[in-house]
Motif scaffolding. Sequence first.
Motif, PDB file in Angstrom:
ATOM      1  N   ALA A  71     -14.479 -16.542   3.119  1.00  0.00           N
ATOM      2  CA  ALA A  71     -14.361 -15.889   1.737  1.00  0.00           C
ATOM      3  C   ALA A  71     -15.260 -14.778   1.339  1.00  0.00           C
ATOM      4  O   ALA A  71     -15.067 -13.649   1.085  1.00  0.00           O
ATOM      5  N   THR A  72     -16.517 -15.030   1.707  1.00  0.00           N
ATOM      6  CA  THR A  72     -17.597 -13.941   1.644  1.00  0.00           C
ATOM      7  C   THR A  72     -17.172 -12.698   2.435  1.00  0.00           C
ATOM      8  O   THR A  72     -17.184 -11.521   2.123  1.00  0.00           O
ATOM      9  N   CYS A  74     -14.420 -11.898   3.470  1.00  0.00           N
ATOM     10  CA  CYS A  74     -13.200 -11.570   2.837  1.00  0.00           C
ATOM     11  C   CYS A  74     -13.109 -10.844   1.703  1.00  0.00           C
ATOM     12  O   CYS A  74     -11.914 -10.351   1.157  1.00  0.00           O
ATOM     13  N   ALA A  75     -14.344 -10.874   0.816  1.00  0.00           N
ATOM     14  CA  ALA A  75     -14.624 -10.279  -0.570  1.00  0.00           C
ATOM     15  C   ALA A  75     -13.845  -8.809  -0.624  1.00  0.00           C
ATOM     16  O   ALA A  75     -14.270  -7.917   0.221  1.00  0.00           O
ATOM     17  N   LYS A  76     -13.220  -8.515  -1.532  1.00  0.00           N
ATOM     18  CA  LYS A  76     -12.743  -7.345  -2.120  1.00  0.00           C
ATOM     19  C   LYS A  76     -11.915  -6.856  -0.898  1.00  0.00           C
ATOM     20  O   LYS A  76     -11.836  -5.725  -0.617  1.00  0.00           O
TER      21      LYS A  76
END
Length: 176
Positions: A71-72, A74-76
Motif C-alpha cells: 500500500a505504501t 501504491c500510495a497516490k
Amino acid sequence: MTCPACESGSSKVVDTRAAKGGRAIRRRRECLGCGQRFTTYERVEERAVRVVKSDGSAEDFQRDKLEAGIATACAKRPVSPAEIEALVDRIEDNVSGSASVEISSRVIGEQVMEGLKPLDRVAYVRYASVYRNFQHIDEFQEVVDELTVRDQRETRRRFQRELPLVGGNDMAGEEQ
C-alpha cells in the motif's frame, strides 16, 4: 465479538457470506447494546510460516505487514484497494502453500515486485528502490530502462502479425 462503537460483548449475526475467494467468511453483525452494525471476517488459521530475513533473523509471516508495504508503494497511484488485496492474497497463498515452514524475505520481495510490475510502474519502482536498497540514481535508471525495454517488447509482440507466404508452395530449398 466486541462492538467497535460501544464495546459491548453482545452482538447478533445479520448476514454471512464467503469472501476473499472462499478463504474467509464475512459476517455482518449488529450490536445488541447500541444497534451499530459492523463487519467481521473469519479465516482458517494456517500453520505459521517463518520469514527469514537477509541478516539471518526470522519472524512469523505477517499479512498486515506485507499489505502495508504494498500500500505504501501504491500510495497516490491509480491502484485500487481491491487490486492490492488481490496481490496480497496471491502472495499469501504462495507463502502458505510452500512446502517449507520457512521462506526467504527475498522470495516474498520478488513476488511483490512481479505482482506490482503489471499493476503500476511507479509503484514497482518505489518498491524496488526500498527492497533493493538503491544507493545511487543510476540504480533507479536501470530499473526504468528495464521497464521501458519490457514495454517495447510487449508492444511489438502485441502488434506483430503473421505475414502470408508469397507464392504458396514455392519455398526455397524444398524439393518438388
